[in-house]
Write a protein that holds these residues in place. Structure first.
Motif, PDB file in Angstrom:
ATOM      1  N   GLY A   1       0.800  -1.214   0.000  1.00 52.58           N
ATOM      2  CA  GLY A   1       0.000   0.000   0.000  1.00 52.58           C
ATOM      3  C   GLY A   1       0.829   1.259   0.000  1.00 52.58           C
ATOM      4  O   GLY A   1       0.315   2.351  -0.281  1.00 52.58           O
ATOM      5  N   ILE A   2       2.114   1.151   0.329  1.00 56.31           N
ATOM      6  CA  ILE A   2       2.999   2.318   0.270  1.00 56.31           C
ATOM      7  C   ILE A   2       3.340   2.585  -1.190  1.00 56.31           C
ATOM      8  O   ILE A   2       3.905   1.733  -1.878  1.00 56.31           O
ATOM      9  N   LYS A   3       3.000   3.780  -1.648  1.00 57.46           N
ATOM     10  CA  LYS A   3       3.149   4.123  -3.059  1.00 57.46           C
ATOM     11  C   LYS A   3       4.068   5.325  -3.245  1.00 57.46           C
ATOM     12  O   LYS A   3       4.396   6.034  -2.288  1.00 57.46           O
ATOM     13  N   ASP A   4       4.458   5.558  -4.478  1.00 56.40           N
ATOM     14  CA  ASP A   4       5.302   6.693  -4.821  1.00 56.40           C
ATOM     15  C   ASP A   4       4.683   7.986  -4.309  1.00 56.40           C
ATOM     16  O   ASP A   4       3.470   8.198  -4.412  1.00 56.40           O
TER      17      ASP A   4
ATOM     18  N   ASP B   1      13.711  -2.838  -1.560  1.00 55.87           N
ATOM     19  CA  ASP B   1      13.402  -3.868  -2.556  1.00 55.87           C
ATOM     20  C   ASP B   1      12.173  -3.519  -3.392  1.00 55.87           C
ATOM     21  O   ASP B   1      12.046  -3.959  -4.537  1.00 55.87           O
ATOM     22  N   SER B   2      11.263  -2.729  -2.826  1.00 56.73           N
ATOM     23  CA  SER B   2      10.013  -2.401  -3.532  1.00 56.73           C
ATOM     24  C   SER B   2      10.212  -1.373  -4.633  1.00 56.73           C
ATOM     25  O   SER B   2       9.344  -1.215  -5.499  1.00 56.73           O
TER      26      SER B   2
ATOM     27  N   LEU C   1       9.634   9.539  -2.003  1.00 53.56           N
ATOM     28  CA  LEU C   1       9.127   9.505  -0.637  1.00 53.56           C
ATOM     29  C   LEU C   1       9.530  10.754   0.133  1.00 53.56           C
ATOM     30  O   LEU C   1      10.609  11.317  -0.079  1.00 53.56           O
ATOM     31  N   THR C   2       8.669  11.182   1.035  1.00 51.55           N
ATOM     32  CA  THR C   2       9.030  12.154   2.058  1.00 51.55           C
ATOM     33  C   THR C   2       9.178  11.372   3.355  1.00 51.55           C
ATOM     34  O   THR C   2       8.227  10.708   3.786  1.00 51.55           O
TER      35      THR C   2
ATOM     36  N   ILE D   1      14.207   8.654  -1.912  1.00 53.80           N
ATOM     37  CA  ILE D   1      13.703   9.706  -1.033  1.00 53.80           C
ATOM     38  C   ILE D   1      13.789  11.050  -1.743  1.00 53.80           C
ATOM     39  O   ILE D   1      14.848  11.450  -2.221  1.00 53.80           O
ATOM     40  N   LYS D   2      12.665  11.740  -1.807  1.00 51.85           N
ATOM     41  CA  LYS D   2      12.615  13.069  -2.425  1.00 51.85           C
ATOM     42  C   LYS D   2      12.883  14.160  -1.391  1.00 51.85           C
ATOM     43  O   LYS D   2      13.530  15.160  -1.678  1.00 51.85           O
TER      44      LYS D   2
END
Length: 233
Positions: free
Chosen positions: A15-18, A42-43, A48-49, A71-72
């Motif tokens: 469920g964790i998305k871009d 791996d995903s 991400l923030t 990470i953005k």
């Protein structure tokens, strides 16, 4: 009683998305959710923030996500042990929001408690206060800070049960405690997962109502950032 167990870290992070915002517990390398971070690597999720006290080291913890440019933006209070973090920040590749450590902790705790904002004197007169509302309390200026809004909170505990009740051990309690329940969904990875009723109710730090997913991690490295030993006589 709701059974909140998932099989492993890979299932826990489903469920964790871009582009999402994540809270990640730990202080330095103490009490970081190692398995969950590795699963995120791996995903290949990106942009991400990440809200965390720091960004790990170059080859461990959040440093692994930095190396893969996943990470953005980093929202942290300390960045001193990660050369890649420094390089990306100075080059403009990474958006960095530095926050006083106490404010960082309180912005997490406020989210956990459902408090939308609070006033603090920390940071007044510095870049931290730029663009923020200022109000005087007893003759002292305070700046308005808003609670964090995270899609997921990922914490690491010593022990937990199927219902999500957690016990932290020693200093690994750190940011894991205020981050548990502070995201829309909280994932807990634990060293030992036990049956309901096995934990002493008087020792539980976080009640299961704050946790949505829990799993037992494996092969925890528990690295030490700076190992200092006495020279032999």
């Amino acid at each position: 009683m709701i059974d909140k167990r998932v099989k492993n870290a890979a299932e826990a992070i489903e469920g964790i998305k871009d582009g999402m915002t994540l809270m990640l517990g730990g202080f330095g390398l103490c009490g970081i959710p190692e398995n969950s971070i590795n699963a995120l690597v791996d995903s290949d999720v990106k942009d991400l923030t990440c809200i965390s006290n720091n960004a790990g080291v170059d080859d461990f913890g959040l440093g692994l996500l930095l190396h893969k440019r996943q990470i953005k933006k980093m929202i942290s209070s300390y960045v001193g042990e990660n050369a890649e973090f420094e390089r990306q920040m100075l080059s403009g590749e990474l958006d960095v929001e530095l926050t006083p450590q106490g404010t960082l902790a309180e912005k997490c705790r406020a989210a956990q408690a459902g408090i939308p904002a609070f006033y603090t004197p920390a940071g007044f007169g510095t870049e931290v206060a730029e663009g923020k509302e200022v109000k005087d309390f007893k003759g002292k200026p305070h700046i308005l800070e808003h609670a964090y809004e995270a899609d997921y909170s990922i914490v690491k505990a010593w022990k937990g049960d199927h219902a999500g009740n957690l016990i932290f051990k020693g200093s690994a309690r750190n940011f894991n405690h205020p981050m548990a329940g502070a995201g829309k969904i909280t994932i807990a990875e634990v060293e030992e997962l036990v049956e309901p009723g096995e934990l002493d109710p008087n020792q539980i730090h976080i009640p299961g109502i704050m946790i949505q997913r829990i799993f037992q991690g494996e092969k925890f490295e528990k690295r030490i950032e700076q190992r200092t030993v006495r020279k032999k006589d």
